[in-house]
Design an enzyme around this catalytic site. Structure first.
Site, PDB file in Angstrom:
ATOM      1  N   GLU A 156       4.117   0.182 -21.290  1.00 53.85           N
ATOM      2  CA  GLU A 156       4.082   1.652 -21.270  1.00 53.85           C
ATOM      3  C   GLU A 156       2.970   2.183 -22.178  1.00 53.85           C
ATOM      4  OE1 GLU A 156       8.501   3.219 -20.863  1.00 53.85           O
ATOM      5  OE2 GLU A 156       8.366   1.481 -22.149  1.00 53.85           O
ATOM      6  N   TYR A 193     -31.715  15.266 -34.595  1.00 52.08           N
ATOM      7  CA  TYR A 193     -30.399  15.074 -35.223  1.00 52.08           C
ATOM      8  C   TYR A 193     -29.701  16.402 -35.476  1.00 52.08           C
ATOM      9  CZ  TYR A 193     -26.676  13.749 -38.385  1.00 52.08           C
ATOM     10  OH  TYR A 193     -25.437  13.576 -38.940  1.00 52.08           O
ATOM     11  N   ASN A 225      13.227  -3.078 -23.098  1.00 54.40           N
ATOM     12  CA  ASN A 225      12.222  -2.137 -22.590  1.00 54.40           C
ATOM     13  C   ASN A 225      10.801  -2.703 -22.613  1.00 54.40           C
ATOM     14  OD1 ASN A 225      14.149  -0.124 -22.121  1.00 54.40           O
ATOM     15  ND2 ASN A 225      14.006   0.600 -24.244  1.00 54.40           N
ATOM     16  N   LYS A 256      19.769  -2.484 -23.400  1.00 52.84           N
ATOM     17  CA  LYS A 256      18.405  -2.222 -22.937  1.00 52.84           C
ATOM     18  C   LYS A 256      17.391  -3.250 -23.420  1.00 52.84           C
ATOM     19  CE  LYS A 256      16.959   0.682 -20.849  1.00 52.84           C
ATOM     20  NZ  LYS A 256      16.542   2.048 -21.194  1.00 52.84           N
ATOM     21  N   SER A 277      16.725  -0.681 -27.472  1.00 51.82           N
ATOM     22  CA  SER A 277      17.043   0.739 -27.576  1.00 51.82           C
ATOM     23  C   SER A 277      17.894   0.949 -28.818  1.00 51.82           C
ATOM     24  CB  SER A 277      17.810   1.182 -26.329  1.00 51.82           C
ATOM     25  OG  SER A 277      18.574   2.336 -26.603  1.00 51.82           O
ATOM     26  N   LYS A 318     -18.251   8.695 -34.644  1.00 59.39           N
ATOM     27  CA  LYS A 318     -17.632   7.474 -35.178  1.00 59.39           C
ATOM     28  C   LYS A 318     -16.139   7.377 -34.941  1.00 59.39           C
ATOM     29  CE  LYS A 318     -21.285   7.462 -38.397  1.00 59.39           C
ATOM     30  NZ  LYS A 318     -21.674   8.821 -37.939  1.00 59.39           N
ATOM     31  N   THR A 352       0.893  -1.157   0.000  1.00 59.87           N
ATOM     32  CA  THR A 352       0.000   0.000   0.000  1.00 59.87           C
ATOM     33  C   THR A 352       0.929   1.203   0.000  1.00 59.87           C
ATOM     34  OG1 THR A 352      -0.107   0.119   2.409  1.00 59.87           O
ATOM     35  CG2 THR A 352      -1.803  -1.199   1.343  1.00 59.87           C
ATOM     36  N   HIS A 353       0.507   2.251  -0.657  1.00 64.07           N
ATOM     37  CA  HIS A 353       1.368   3.433  -0.844  1.00 64.07           C
ATOM     38  C   HIS A 353       2.681   3.053  -1.523  1.00 64.07           C
ATOM     39  CE1 HIS A 353      -1.288   5.363   2.192  1.00 64.07           C
ATOM     40  NE2 HIS A 353      -1.235   4.167   2.758  1.00 64.07           N
TER      41      HIS A 353
HETATM   42  N1  ARG Z   1     -22.501  10.863 -42.292  1.00 65.48           N
HETATM   43  C1  ARG Z   1     -23.543  11.509 -41.537  1.00 65.48           C
HETATM   44  C2  ARG Z   1     -23.515  11.001 -40.085  1.00 65.48           C
HETATM   45  O1  ARG Z   1     -22.788  10.095 -39.816  1.00 65.48           O
HETATM   46  C3  ARG Z   1     -24.797  11.294 -42.190  1.00 65.48           C
HETATM   47  C4  ARG Z   1     -25.922  12.078 -41.670  1.00 65.48           C
HETATM   48  C5  ARG Z   1     -26.207  13.249 -42.426  1.00 65.48           C
HETATM   49  N2  ARG Z   1     -27.560  13.548 -42.189  1.00 65.48           N
HETATM   50  C6  ARG Z   1     -28.065  14.737 -42.439  1.00 65.48           C
HETATM   51  N3  ARG Z   1     -29.304  14.905 -42.133  1.00 65.48           N
HETATM   52  N4  ARG Z   1     -27.332  15.673 -42.960  1.00 65.48           N
HETATM   53  O2  ARG Z   1     -24.148  11.516 -39.178  1.00 65.48           O
END
Ligand code: ARG
Length: 463
Positions: free
Chosen positions: A290, A317, A285, A283, A277, A325, A155-156
């Site tokens: 890491e 939206y 590593n 070395k 290295s 994404k 601990t610590h």
């Molecule tokens: N590539 C866009 C996205 O992933 C598509 C959506 C675009 N939709 C719109 N109503 N302009 O969100």
């Protein structure tokens, strides 16, 4: 350039607009999921008599053709392909002409994108969880192999009490179980079909969202079209879950780094899992460890950054959501690479068990055992603590071995000296979940059965 939405516009898009807004460079990963979802959509349109059976068959065949072009890389993208979804529709329309122009009936990219991404996320959650289970198996295997070998527990980062190495390895294993749990949980929550929500409000056409949801293997259909087209909680949750998993790998990484130093000397890495290295020939590593530590920063950044993207968005939206994404694709890639590399490192590294035992064998490591021995003789714990503390201090100040002082002490004596023997202290932790050998053996069985249950939970019923 002719976009899918050119009808309302007298002028084409500016180059800078296009460069800034296209998502094709990174959303091609969603191609297979878009095809699957588009086929389910087509079948729904046929059921609603919005397409004839013949038209439906034409579209399904065109979508299959697109799928094979995408998978063998013969698909030719054009400049007006804004994202993978428009590219697929554009190509279907090239092949199926007027019928192709019916593919987007009753659908918006808003429900389309969300559908494809949720399908992708369900699979990604499963794959990451299976990779975590593989790493847990490595930890379990090593825990079984090292048996009752012991080491200092810290601990610590100060030596505290001897513990079994297996106990330490399994501690990381249990943390990973919670990650598996979170992945399965997030997957259950995101298992909702958005198709049929349209741009935001549903449709005037006789669509079949429930049928489409079922065909796509979603557990249920959306309740609110506004919510489902703008909800990216599932992305935020996965990013958080992966970031926390990354933090766990980072903590393992940090220990590997420490343990493989000459100063600790607890662990030797296999050549195949260490790096050299460019300048210093001697070395070796621990770069995997890491980077497991370093990547956690990036994963935390993805989670925090995406929450910031979401926080000010009005319903429904907004194009901001396209920012969902890249962080998730990257997080999934990085965590899977880290899990595999760290698993290989841990499976092949060599523990220096004598050195670990040596480090744990200092008589002072049994200090609490002496105090507990006094407790068993009727001394209140606080008093026992003070007695042993004074012995430790005296031993350090006057360079007298602890055993001598314990032996000479009126309340302790020869029986108590036995507790200071090599390897004795660790055997005395017999409370459930503690580090005593019997308890750790029990724990290993519990962990093993937990892994078996988790494999079942993670593996999708269709697989
Ligand atoms: N590539 C866009 C996205 O992933 C598509 C959506 C675009 N939709 C719109 N109503 N302009 O969100």
């Amino acid at each position: 350039m002719t976009t899918l939405w050119h009808g309302r516009f007298a002028d084409g898009p500016a180059e800078s607009l296009w460069q800034f807004t296209v998502s094709l460079p990174f959303d091609q990963l969603l191609g297979p999921d878009d095809i699957v979802a588009s086929k389910a959509h087509v079948r729904g349109l046929v059921r609603g008599a919005l397409l004839t059976q013949r038209e439906g068959d034409t579209l399904l065949a065109a979508l299959d053709q697109v799928a094979s072009e995408l998978s063998d890389n013969s698909f030719k993208f054009v400049d007006s392909d804004e994202d993978i979804h428009t590219a697929i529709e554009r190509r279907v329309t090239e092949m199926a002409g007027d019928t192709g122009a019916k593919l987007h009936t009753g659908r918006s990219r808003n429900d389309q994108v969300a559908t494809a991404f949720r399908l992708w996320c369900k699979r990604a959650a499963t794959e990451v969880a299976l990779d975590v289970l593989a790493l847990q198996n490595v930890l379990l295997g090593r825990a079984a192999e090292v048996g009752n070998a012991y080491m200092p527990g810290y601990t610590h980062l100060q030596r505290a009490q001897p513990i079994l190495l297996a106990h330490h390895l399994l501690a990381h294993g249990w943390a990973l179980s919670r990650d598996v749990d979170r992945l399965v949980d997030a997957r259950t929550r995101l298992d909702v079909s958005p198709l049929g929500a349209g741009a935001l409000a549903g449709s005037s056409l006789p669509l079949d969202p429930d049928g489409v949801a079922e065909e796509l293997g979603f557990a249920r259909c959306f309740d609110n079209s506004l919510d489902v087209t703008s909800d990216r909680d599932f992305v935020a949750e996965l990013l958080h879950t992966i970031a926390l998993l990354g933090v766990h790998l980072s903590r393992i990484g940090e220990e590997v780094v420490l343990w493989s130093t000459e100063e600790f000397g607890f662990l030797k890495l296999a050549d195949a899992y260490s790096t050299g290295s460019s300048m210093l020939p001697q070395k070796k590593n621990p770069d995997i460890a890491e980077l497991a530590r370093g990547k956690a920063g990036r994963l935390i950044g993805h989670a925090a950054g995406f929450l910031a993207t979401l926080k000010g968005l009005p319903l429904a939206y907004n194009r901001d959501l396209q920012e969902d994404k890249e962080p998730l694709f990257d997080a999934v890639d990085q965590i899977r690479l880290a899990l595999a590399a760290l698993g290989g490192l841990l499976a092949t590294a060599t523990f220096d068990l004598p050195r670990m035992a040596d480090a744990a064998d200092a008589p002072s490591a049994a200090a609490v055992d002496l105090a507990e021995w006094l407790v068993e003789q009727g001394t209140p714990f606080r008093e026992a603590h003070a007695v042993v503390g004074a012995i430790v201090r005296d031993s350090l100040d006057r360079h007298v071995p602890m055993a001598e002082l314990v032996e000479a002490h009126p309340n302790l004596g020869p029986d108590a000296v036995a507790l200071l023997g090599i390897g004795v202290a660790v055997t005395r932790r017999q409370t459930p979940g503690g580090t005593g050998p019997d308890q750790v053996a029990e724990q290993r069985k519990r962990f093993e059965s937990r892994l078996r249950i988790d494999v079942e939970r993670v593996t999708p019923p269709s697989a």
